[in-house]
Motif scaffolding. Structure first.
Motif, PDB file in Angstrom:
ATOM      1  N   SER A 129      -5.696  50.022  49.232  1.00 41.44           N
ATOM      2  CA  SER A 129      -4.493  50.858  49.239  1.00 41.44           C
ATOM      3  C   SER A 129      -4.580  51.876  50.378  1.00 41.44           C
ATOM      4  CB  SER A 129      -4.374  51.581  47.895  1.00 41.44           C
ATOM      5  OG  SER A 129      -3.224  52.384  47.863  1.00 41.44           O
ATOM      6  N   GLU A 189      -8.221  52.508  54.170  1.00 43.04           N
ATOM      7  CA  GLU A 189      -7.757  52.053  52.857  1.00 43.04           C
ATOM      8  C   GLU A 189      -8.821  52.367  51.826  1.00 43.04           C
ATOM      9  OE1 GLU A 189      -6.976  47.869  53.043  1.00 43.04           O
ATOM     10  OE2 GLU A 189      -5.021  48.146  53.987  1.00 43.04           O
ATOM     11  N   ALA A 194      -1.732  53.955  45.894  1.00 47.21           N
ATOM     12  CA  ALA A 194      -1.969  53.587  44.495  1.00 47.21           C
ATOM     13  C   ALA A 194      -2.208  54.808  43.610  1.00 47.21           C
ATOM     14  CB  ALA A 194      -3.158  52.635  44.400  1.00 47.21           C
TER      15      ALA A 194
END
Length: 72
Positions: free
Chosen positions: A51, A47, A13
């Motif tokens: 993301s 993550e 991201a």
């Protein structure tokens, strides 16, 4: 002397995140660190806000002197 290895990554991201390793091996090479970082990305176990880690950003070894004055 306290040592910390900081591994900086970009997520899918576009956010940046850091993993820190206390007391890393003293004879690490940049190639070993880069290979380990790529393995972390490939394992897809971390993550940030949903993301996954996507790319390597940087890594650095920090050395600092710590003097404890009072310990409880």
């Amino acid at each position: 002397m306290a040592k910390t290895l900081q591994l900086h990554f970009n997520t899918a991201a576009g956010k940046q995140t850091t993993l820190s390793v206390d007391n890393p091996r003293g004879d690490l090479t940049s190639e070993e660190v880069e290979d380990a970082m790529q393995l972390i990305i490939d394992a897809n176990v971390f993550e940030v806000d949903g993301s996954p880690l996507a790319t390597l950003k940087s890594a650095r070894l920090i050395e600092r002197n710590v003097t404890e004055l009072i310990r409880a």
